[in-house]
Design an enzyme around this catalytic site. Structure first.
Site, PDB file in Angstrom:
ATOM      1  N   PHE A  24       0.848  -1.194   0.000  1.00 34.81           N
ATOM      2  CA  PHE A  24       0.000   0.000   0.000  1.00 34.81           C
ATOM      3  C   PHE A  24       0.882   1.243   0.000  1.00 34.81           C
ATOM      4  O   PHE A  24       1.753   1.403   0.853  1.00 34.81           O
ATOM      5  CB  PHE A  24      -0.900  -0.003   1.247  1.00 34.81           C
ATOM      6  N   GLY A  25       0.655   2.134  -0.963  1.00 33.97           N
ATOM      7  CA  GLY A  25       1.396   3.397  -1.034  1.00 33.97           C
ATOM      8  C   GLY A  25       0.469   4.559  -0.763  1.00 33.97           C
ATOM      9  O   GLY A  25      -0.654   4.600  -1.280  1.00 33.97           O
ATOM     10  N   TYR A  26       0.923   5.499   0.047  1.00 32.90           N
ATOM     11  CA  TYR A  26       0.074   6.653   0.418  1.00 32.90           C
ATOM     12  C   TYR A  26       0.789   7.974   0.187  1.00 32.90           C
ATOM     13  O   TYR A  26       0.223   9.041   0.416  1.00 32.90           O
ATOM     14  CB  TYR A  26      -0.361   6.542   1.897  1.00 32.90           C
ATOM     15  N   GLY A  27       2.058   7.923  -0.211  1.00 32.46           N
ATOM     16  CA  GLY A  27       2.845   9.144  -0.435  1.00 32.46           C
ATOM     17  C   GLY A  27       3.422   9.087  -1.836  1.00 32.46           C
ATOM     18  O   GLY A  27       2.695   8.887  -2.818  1.00 32.46           O
ATOM     19  N   SER A  28       4.744   9.203  -1.933  1.00 34.29           N
ATOM     20  CA  SER A  28       5.359   9.195  -3.269  1.00 34.29           C
ATOM     21  C   SER A  28       5.131   7.868  -3.991  1.00 34.29           C
ATOM     22  O   SER A  28       5.198   7.809  -5.213  1.00 34.29           O
ATOM     23  CB  SER A  28       6.857   9.498  -3.179  1.00 34.29           C
ATOM     24  N   GLU A  99      13.112   3.707   0.593  1.00 33.52           N
ATOM     25  CA  GLU A  99      12.388   4.140   1.795  1.00 33.52           C
ATOM     26  C   GLU A  99      13.258   4.042   3.054  1.00 33.52           C
ATOM     27  O   GLU A  99      12.731   3.966   4.167  1.00 33.52           O
ATOM     28  CB  GLU A  99      11.117   3.280   1.963  1.00 33.52           C
TER      29      GLU A  99
END
Ligand code: SIN
Length: 191
Positions: A24-28, A99
């Site tokens: 799950f990605g929520y930023g870049s 990251e």
């Protein structure tokens, strides 16, 4: 905990016998997709809120003048929209480096737009990492973002591209949009 999380992440999950995993990605990770994926679907995770509370020394700032990037903060009634990618475990070799400045992989439950669920992983920078900056007023966060730049480019680009992506996903993230509006008016590009 040291800000470099590469070694910490390497031993966090056992991918033996696993052919694919949801990330799950929520930023870049929503808009900068420099990795291969098998499938991509908008998704939501519950109990977390996006915040520009993590310092960036390696991508959108420098050790002398860190930028601010997003992490997730626990918030029982909140929901955070983002993009889920089904990836092969080898992708984490690249993403753990990308990251590395404070983010650890955590297990989470993803909810897709059709209401179905899947287990997956999400990178979160918790407050015990050295690069964590924490809360500041929106205007101050905006000032810091407007003045920071790093090897991946201006911090404001990270913010503006994220805000744009969240709009495309139909997410209302008041925190991101408030900081975006401070940065835009300071730059004289209010619309
Ligand atoms: C993410 O996008 O999911 C993690 C934070 C970032 O890389 O901006």
């Amino acid at each position: 905990m040291s800000a470099n999380t590469i070694e910490h992440n390497r031993i966090r999950q056992n991918f033996e016998g696993v052919s694919s995993i949801w990330l799950f990605g929520y930023g870049s990770l929503i808009y900068k997709v420099d990795f291969q994926f098998l499938e991509r679907r908008p998704a939501t995770i519950h109990g977390w809120e996006r915040r520009f509370w993590q310092g960036s020394h390696d991508h959108r700032g420098t050790p002398e003048a860190p930028g601010r990037v997003v992490t997730l903060i626990k918030s029982p009634n909140a929901a955070c929209k983002g993009m889920a990618y089904r990836v092969s475990p080898s992708v984490f070799e690249h993403l753990d480096v990308r990251e590395k400045n404070g983010y650890l992989r955590f297990a989470t439950t993803l909810t897709f737009e059709n209401g179905s669920h899947a287990e997956g992983l999400v990178y979160i920078a918790t407050e015990d990492n050295e690069a964590f900056l924490g809360h500041a007023p929106d205007a101050e966060i905006a000032r810091q973002i407007a003045g920071a730049t790093g090897p991946s480019g201006p911090n404001s680009e990270y913010l503006l591209r994220l805000a744009e992506s969240l709009r495309s996903l139909g997410d209302s993230c008041p925190h991101t949009f408030a900081i975006e509006s401070h940065v835009r008016s300071a730059a004289g590009c209010d619309t």
